[in-house]
Design an enzyme around this catalytic site. Sequence first.
Site, PDB file in Angstrom:
ATOM      1  N   ARG A  46       0.785  -1.307   0.084  1.00 52.91           N
ATOM      2  CA  ARG A  46      -0.029   0.163  -0.005  1.00 52.91           C
ATOM      3  C   ARG A  46       1.042   1.388   0.143  1.00 52.91           C
ATOM      4  O   ARG A  46       0.677   2.132  -0.690  1.00 52.91           O
ATOM      5  CB  ARG A  46      -0.968  -0.096   1.226  1.00 52.91           C
ATOM      6  CG  ARG A  46      -1.649   1.525   1.417  1.00 52.91           C
ATOM      7  CD  ARG A  46      -2.895   1.404   2.067  1.00 52.91           C
ATOM      8  NE  ARG A  46      -3.040   0.480   3.183  1.00 52.91           N
ATOM      9  CZ  ARG A  46      -2.468   0.628   4.402  1.00 52.91           C
ATOM     10  NH1 ARG A  46      -1.780   1.861   4.472  1.00 52.91           N
ATOM     11  NH2 ARG A  46      -2.429  -0.210   5.343  1.00 52.91           N
ATOM     12  N   TYR A 105     -14.478  16.787 -16.731  1.00 49.76           N
ATOM     13  CA  TYR A 105     -15.033  15.486 -16.259  1.00 49.76           C
ATOM     14  C   TYR A 105     -16.024  15.325 -15.101  1.00 49.76           C
ATOM     15  O   TYR A 105     -15.909  15.728 -14.139  1.00 49.76           O
ATOM     16  CB  TYR A 105     -13.696  14.491 -15.926  1.00 49.76           C
ATOM     17  CG  TYR A 105     -14.278  13.048 -15.785  1.00 49.76           C
ATOM     18  CD1 TYR A 105     -14.349  12.339 -16.933  1.00 49.76           C
ATOM     19  CD2 TYR A 105     -14.196  12.388 -14.505  1.00 49.76           C
ATOM     20  CE1 TYR A 105     -14.487  10.900 -16.979  1.00 49.76           C
ATOM     21  CE2 TYR A 105     -14.410  11.182 -14.416  1.00 49.76           C
ATOM     22  CZ  TYR A 105     -14.585  10.337 -15.577  1.00 49.76           C
ATOM     23  OH  TYR A 105     -15.047   9.040 -15.441  1.00 49.76           O
ATOM     24  N   ASP A 177      -5.415  18.801 -14.780  1.00 50.14           N
ATOM     25  CA  ASP A 177      -5.829  17.673 -15.426  1.00 50.14           C
ATOM     26  C   ASP A 177      -5.229  17.573 -16.683  1.00 50.14           C
ATOM     27  O   ASP A 177      -5.765  18.084 -17.587  1.00 50.14           O
ATOM     28  CB  ASP A 177      -7.327  17.510 -15.217  1.00 50.14           C
ATOM     29  CG  ASP A 177      -7.813  15.932 -15.709  1.00 50.14           C
ATOM     30  OD1 ASP A 177      -6.995  15.250 -16.318  1.00 50.14           O
ATOM     31  OD2 ASP A 177      -8.546  15.519 -14.916  1.00 50.14           O
ATOM     32  N   LYS A 202      -6.670   6.279 -19.523  1.00 46.85           N
ATOM     33  CA  LYS A 202      -7.188   7.022 -21.099  1.00 46.85           C
ATOM     34  C   LYS A 202      -5.834   6.765 -21.815  1.00 46.85           C
ATOM     35  O   LYS A 202      -5.461   5.772 -22.121  1.00 46.85           O
ATOM     36  CB  LYS A 202      -7.451   8.295 -20.488  1.00 46.85           C
ATOM     37  CG  LYS A 202      -8.629   8.583 -19.670  1.00 46.85           C
ATOM     38  CD  LYS A 202      -9.888   7.810 -19.877  1.00 46.85           C
ATOM     39  CE  LYS A 202     -10.777   7.898 -18.837  1.00 46.85           C
ATOM     40  NZ  LYS A 202     -11.093   9.127 -18.321  1.00 46.85           N
TER      41      LYS A 202
END
Length: 385
Positions: A46, A105, A177, A202
Amino acid sequence: MNSETACVHGAQFFDPVTGAITVPIYQTAPFRHAGLGQSTGFDYSRSENPTRKVLEQTVALLEHGEYGLAFATGMSAISSIIKLFSPNNKEGGRKTHFIVSEDLYGGTYRLFSEYYAEYGYTFSWVDTSGISHIEAALRPETKVLFIETPSNPMMKVTDIQACAGLIHQKGGRLIVDNTFLTPYFQNPLDLGADFVIHSGSKYLAGHNDTLSGFIVHSNKAFEEPLLKVQRSEGAALSPFDAWLTLRGIKTLSVRMEKHQTNGRRVAAWLQGHPAVETVFYTGLSDHPQLAVSQRQARGHNGMISFYVKDARIIPSILKAVKLVLFAESLGGVESLITYPLVQTHDAIPEEMRLSAGINEKLLRLSVGIENPDDIIADLDAALGR
Ligand SMILES: *Cc1c(COP(=O)(O)O)cnc(C)c1O
């Protein structure tokens, strides 16, 4: 290193024992300690994992940043970065204010408006392609300017350098972004942004087969706080998904060039189609912010939105496409068509959606890397006459 080379060689991993030239998938949760106080630098996946680390260093290198952090998805990267900013502003007890691109988005809108607003943050949704709109929205408690450029789905372009100048003057931070252009075509940190965000699901990974998200920055003061968020929230990218994303990045340059060539072809063809009213593509010669694009980016992507003249033909288009898949994502090798109104942007209230131009006539295409004649033939058959 030129960016094509950086895509292929990335953080230049070589296995010191076997000489393997690609990083293994270190599919392990814990790492053994040789003794008390002795760590290899890896304790528990993690917090850090060797496969993920090579990817983080590669994305940081591509974005010209010092620090890269990988997350399970783009949304978890966005959710994590907000944790750097306390909801309660010390100045006069005002709530910390964000200015955000209104045309962005849909998931980011939902995260901010339905969750973070509940925690006390305040948001203004602004058409950031006009700097005067941002200036008008600034308040003493504005701490963050969060932009997407090109925007989703209207392909508006925001001047990154002007945004950085404006928000830094007020002591705030600029988050960009960069999912739509990738570091192959645009490097926001070089233009003054404080943080770059990616949905690696993406263009970066590029094959519609995995999810990932990133934060890249160069500020030593944010190194520890961001590692702490990554570790504490636990939206860690799995070793296998990290490996898939790394694998995808190796071909980023050739894919982006092809997405651009195909994007230009399809956008020009759509402009001449009788069923199409308006085409939104950053590479068109009449795009309103073309000069800004040419100043801050090195190319265009494969993202095109368009209005059909008559919204009643949309259900039949979505049913008729064969090669172009009716699905909700972007940036992969396969061409996809999306209906933003009911798919990606359904969380946005009607009034705001309509003012941004997201109406019942709008379709969004993510043009893949197939032969453009085949993409056009499929769309031509679906659009009808
Ligand atoms: C898809 C997307 C996101 C969210 O990323 P996920 O990996 O799907 O969580 C954020 N920003 C943009 C611009 C996107 O296209």
